[in-house]
Motif scaffolding. Structure first.
Motif, PDB file in Angstrom:
ATOM      1  N   ILE A  11      28.873  39.936  43.968  1.00 34.57           N
ATOM      2  CA  ILE A  11      28.533  40.691  45.168  1.00 34.57           C
ATOM      3  C   ILE A  11      28.569  39.831  46.425  1.00 34.57           C
ATOM      4  O   ILE A  11      28.938  40.310  47.505  1.00 34.57           O
ATOM      5  N   GLN A  12      28.237  38.560  46.315  1.00 34.89           N
ATOM      6  CA  GLN A  12      28.278  37.706  47.505  1.00 34.89           C
ATOM      7  C   GLN A  12      29.710  37.434  47.944  1.00 34.89           C
ATOM      8  O   GLN A  12      29.945  37.013  49.084  1.00 34.89           O
ATOM      9  N   GLU A  13      30.685  37.701  47.063  1.00 34.28           N
ATOM     10  CA  GLU A  13      32.092  37.517  47.403  1.00 34.28           C
ATOM     11  C   GLU A  13      32.682  38.767  48.055  1.00 34.28           C
ATOM     12  O   GLU A  13      33.404  38.682  49.046  1.00 34.28           O
ATOM     13  N   TRP A  14      32.389  39.938  47.484  1.00 32.66           N
ATOM     14  CA  TRP A  14      33.044  41.147  47.990  1.00 32.66           C
ATOM     15  C   TRP A  14      32.272  41.849  49.098  1.00 32.66           C
ATOM     16  O   TRP A  14      32.874  42.522  49.950  1.00 32.66           O
ATOM     17  N   TYR A  15      30.945  41.706  49.121  1.00 35.62           N
ATOM     18  CA  TYR A  15      30.169  42.496  50.076  1.00 35.62           C
ATOM     19  C   TYR A  15      30.513  42.210  51.542  1.00 35.62           C
ATOM     20  O   TYR A  15      30.642  43.161  52.334  1.00 35.62           O
ATOM     21  N   PRO A  16      30.663  40.954  51.966  1.00 39.88           N
ATOM     22  CA  PRO A  16      30.987  40.725  53.385  1.00 39.88           C
ATOM     23  C   PRO A  16      32.254  41.450  53.833  1.00 39.88           C
ATOM     24  O   PRO A  16      32.333  41.935  54.970  1.00 39.88           O
ATOM     25  N   LYS A  17      33.222  41.560  52.942  1.00 42.12           N
ATOM     26  CA  LYS A  17      34.486  42.208  53.291  1.00 42.12           C
ATOM     27  C   LYS A  17      34.361  43.733  53.330  1.00 42.12           C
ATOM     28  O   LYS A  17      35.018  44.409  54.126  1.00 42.12           O
ATOM     29  N   PHE A  18      33.487  44.272  52.484  1.00 36.64           N
ATOM     30  CA  PHE A  18      33.366  45.729  52.371  1.00 36.64           C
ATOM     31  C   PHE A  18      32.050  46.260  52.941  1.00 36.64           C
ATOM     32  O   PHE A  18      31.693  47.411  52.696  1.00 36.64           O
ATOM     33  N   LEU A 252      29.617  50.706  45.743  1.00 40.81           N
ATOM     34  CA  LEU A 252      28.395  50.159  45.168  1.00 40.81           C
ATOM     35  C   LEU A 252      28.642  48.856  44.419  1.00 40.81           C
ATOM     36  O   LEU A 252      27.775  47.986  44.382  1.00 40.81           O
ATOM     37  N   ASP A 253      29.830  48.730  43.813  1.00 44.21           N
ATOM     38  CA  ASP A 253      30.035  47.563  42.964  1.00 44.21           C
ATOM     39  C   ASP A 253      31.506  47.410  42.607  1.00 44.21           C
ATOM     40  O   ASP A 253      32.278  48.373  42.668  1.00 44.21           O
ATOM     41  N   PHE A 254      31.881  46.186  42.238  1.00 46.60           N
ATOM     42  CA  PHE A 254      33.181  45.884  41.644  1.00 46.60           C
ATOM     43  C   PHE A 254      32.938  45.232  40.294  1.00 46.60           C
ATOM     44  O   PHE A 254      31.982  44.469  40.122  1.00 46.60           O
ATOM     45  N   ASN A 255      33.813  45.515  39.331  1.00 46.47           N
ATOM     46  CA  ASN A 255      33.726  44.886  38.014  1.00 46.47           C
ATOM     47  C   ASN A 255      35.127  44.575  37.495  1.00 46.47           C
ATOM     48  O   ASN A 255      36.099  45.246  37.868  1.00 46.47           O
ATOM     49  N   PRO A 256      35.252  43.580  36.622  1.00 46.09           N
ATOM     50  CA  PRO A 256      36.565  43.262  36.056  1.00 46.09           C
ATOM     51  C   PRO A 256      37.071  44.386  35.156  1.00 46.09           C
ATOM     52  O   PRO A 256      36.298  45.194  34.646  1.00 46.09           O
ATOM     53  N   TRP A 257      38.364  44.407  34.952  1.00 51.78           N
ATOM     54  CA  TRP A 257      38.985  45.353  34.027  1.00 51.78           C
ATOM     55  C   TRP A 257      38.718  44.883  32.596  1.00 51.78           C
ATOM     56  O   TRP A 257      38.987  43.749  32.239  1.00 51.78           O
ATOM     57  N   GLY A 258      38.173  45.784  31.768  1.00 52.00           N
ATOM     58  CA  GLY A 258      37.924  45.448  30.371  1.00 52.00           C
ATOM     59  C   GLY A 258      36.676  44.615  30.187  1.00 52.00           C
ATOM     60  O   GLY A 258      35.736  44.654  30.985  1.00 52.00           O
ATOM     61  N   ALA A 259      36.657  43.850  29.101  1.00 48.63           N
ATOM     62  CA  ALA A 259      35.548  42.948  28.765  1.00 48.63           C
ATOM     63  C   ALA A 259      34.225  43.703  28.736  1.00 48.63           C
ATOM     64  O   ALA A 259      34.081  44.695  28.029  1.00 48.63           O
ATOM     65  N   PHE A 260      33.253  43.274  29.546  1.00 52.16           N
ATOM     66  CA  PHE A 260      31.910  43.847  29.498  1.00 52.16           C
ATOM     67  C   PHE A 260      31.769  45.109  30.333  1.00 52.16           C
ATOM     68  O   PHE A 260      30.703  45.726  30.363  1.00 52.16           O
ATOM     69  N   THR A 261      32.821  45.537  31.029  1.00 48.86           N
ATOM     70  CA  THR A 261      32.754  46.738  31.863  1.00 48.86           C
ATOM     71  C   THR A 261      32.913  47.986  30.997  1.00 48.86           C
ATOM     72  O   THR A 261      33.838  48.074  30.186  1.00 48.86           O
TER      73      THR A 261
END
Length: 336
Positions: A11-18, A252-261
């Motif tokens: 979240i600290q990576e994507w939030y400033p941009k969005f 609200l959020d970003f998550n990787p494709w697959g894995a734990f998502t």
């Protein structure tokens, strides 16, 4: 996936941009001493000592007799072992208190990737709503799901070199009492193409979604094209979006494709197949009847507290529910 894909979803990576298209959030870098407190399970469960005198569990009964359990007598002449002192994080507490006030007095917490949803049962409200540092610490310290962020975030990376991120962050997100769970959706992006949209809360049938489905699909597709596609660098990922009453979309959020998502109403195989079969077609799935509900134990207590073994009350309940579901599917008018 690669480490860079996982890192972009912090979240600290994507939030400033969005930030303009997300909900109000204040982010704090956590001191390493607090991170160590979260992962330490070697001693008794202790909440931090609050310099403000705040108590995350104000209604608990204080029984001095219980404190004797921590004292171990080692024989005549030996002093009893003293119970460990609770930790204290005064600077962090003051900063968080200021942020809570800035965000209207109530927030819900989240670490780099995850929120402590599994520990909501322990809060006085039964939700992630927090009004103090003590309540936040209680949720974070009680959560098993946050172990992923703290210890296993990179386990599925093909180029894994890290065991944990260099720093951990606490995101305080404004609490909205008017939040409607049926208006949150997970969007699946493959090769920078929107492959699918799923209702986020899949344990409930919301009739209103049937009426709004076409409009919601159009709104989310336009939002992705205008606000997400050219700004998020990964090829494959998911993002969660909330649609407000006045028809605005909020990330609200970003998550990787697959894995734990969680793929929710899809499987990952279905999503990949959709793109192969029909390009630019977005599969939008909602729970369209009571029969379409995905099972979920909404008990507000940890899974470990439930007896689901053969013959238990929950075992009988689940078997009965499964029989009723099969009968509904076989009834005239259902799928015939």
């Amino acid at each position: 996936m690669k480490e860079e894909d996982v890192n972009r979803c912090q979240i600290q990576e994507w939030y400033p941009k969005f930030k303009p298209v997300s909900i109000r959030t204040v982010i704090h870098e956590l001191p390493e001493s607090f991170v160590e407190y979260l992962v330490d399970d070697s001693g008794p469960f202790l909440l931090p000592l609050s310099i403000s005198g705040e108590d995350a569990l104000p209604n608990r009964i204080h029984n001095p007799i219980d404190e004797e359990d921590y004292q171990v007598s080692e024989g005549p002449g030996d002093e009893s072992e003293q119970p460990p002192l609770p930790p204290s994080f005064p600077e962090l507490e003051l900063n968080i208190k200021e942020s809570i006030n800035t965000l209207g007095g109530a927030v819900f917490p989240k670490l780099n990737w995850s929120a402590p949803k599994d520990s909501a049962w322990i809060s006085t409200s039964g939700t992630l709503r927090c009004t103090s540092f003590s309540e936040i610490a209680l949720l974070l310290r009680s959560s098993d799901s946050l172990v992923h962020d703290l210890c296993h975030a990179y386990d599925s990376c093909i180029d894994k070199t890290l065991s944990r991120p260099p720093s951990f962050f606490l995101a305080l997100r404004k609490w909205y009492s008017s939040f409607l769970p049926e208006m949150e959706f997970r969007c699946f992006v493959r090769g920078q193409q929107l492959a699918g949209i799923s209702q986020r809360e899949v344990t409930t049938f919301y009739p209103t979604l049937l009426e709004k489905k076409n409009d919601l699909e159009l709104l989310i597709k336009e939002f992705f094209t205008e606000n997400v596609r050219q700004k998020f660098e990964s090829e494959n990922y998911t993002f969660d979006v909330y649609v407000t009453k006045d028809g605005r979309a909020k990330i609200l959020d970003f998550n990787p494709w697959g894995a734990f998502t969680l793929p929710l109403l899809f499987t990952w195989e279905e999503l990949e197949q959709n793109l192969k079969e029909v390009e630019n077609l977005v599969d939008f799935r909602i729970v369209e009847s009571q029969c379409g509900i995905r099972p979920g134990l909404k008990t507000a207590v940890p899974q470990d507290y439930l007896d689901t073994g053969p013959g238990s009350g929950w075992d009988q309940f689940l078997r009965k529910a499964d029989r009723e579901l099969q009968q509904q599917k076989m009834a005239p008018g259902n799928g015939a």
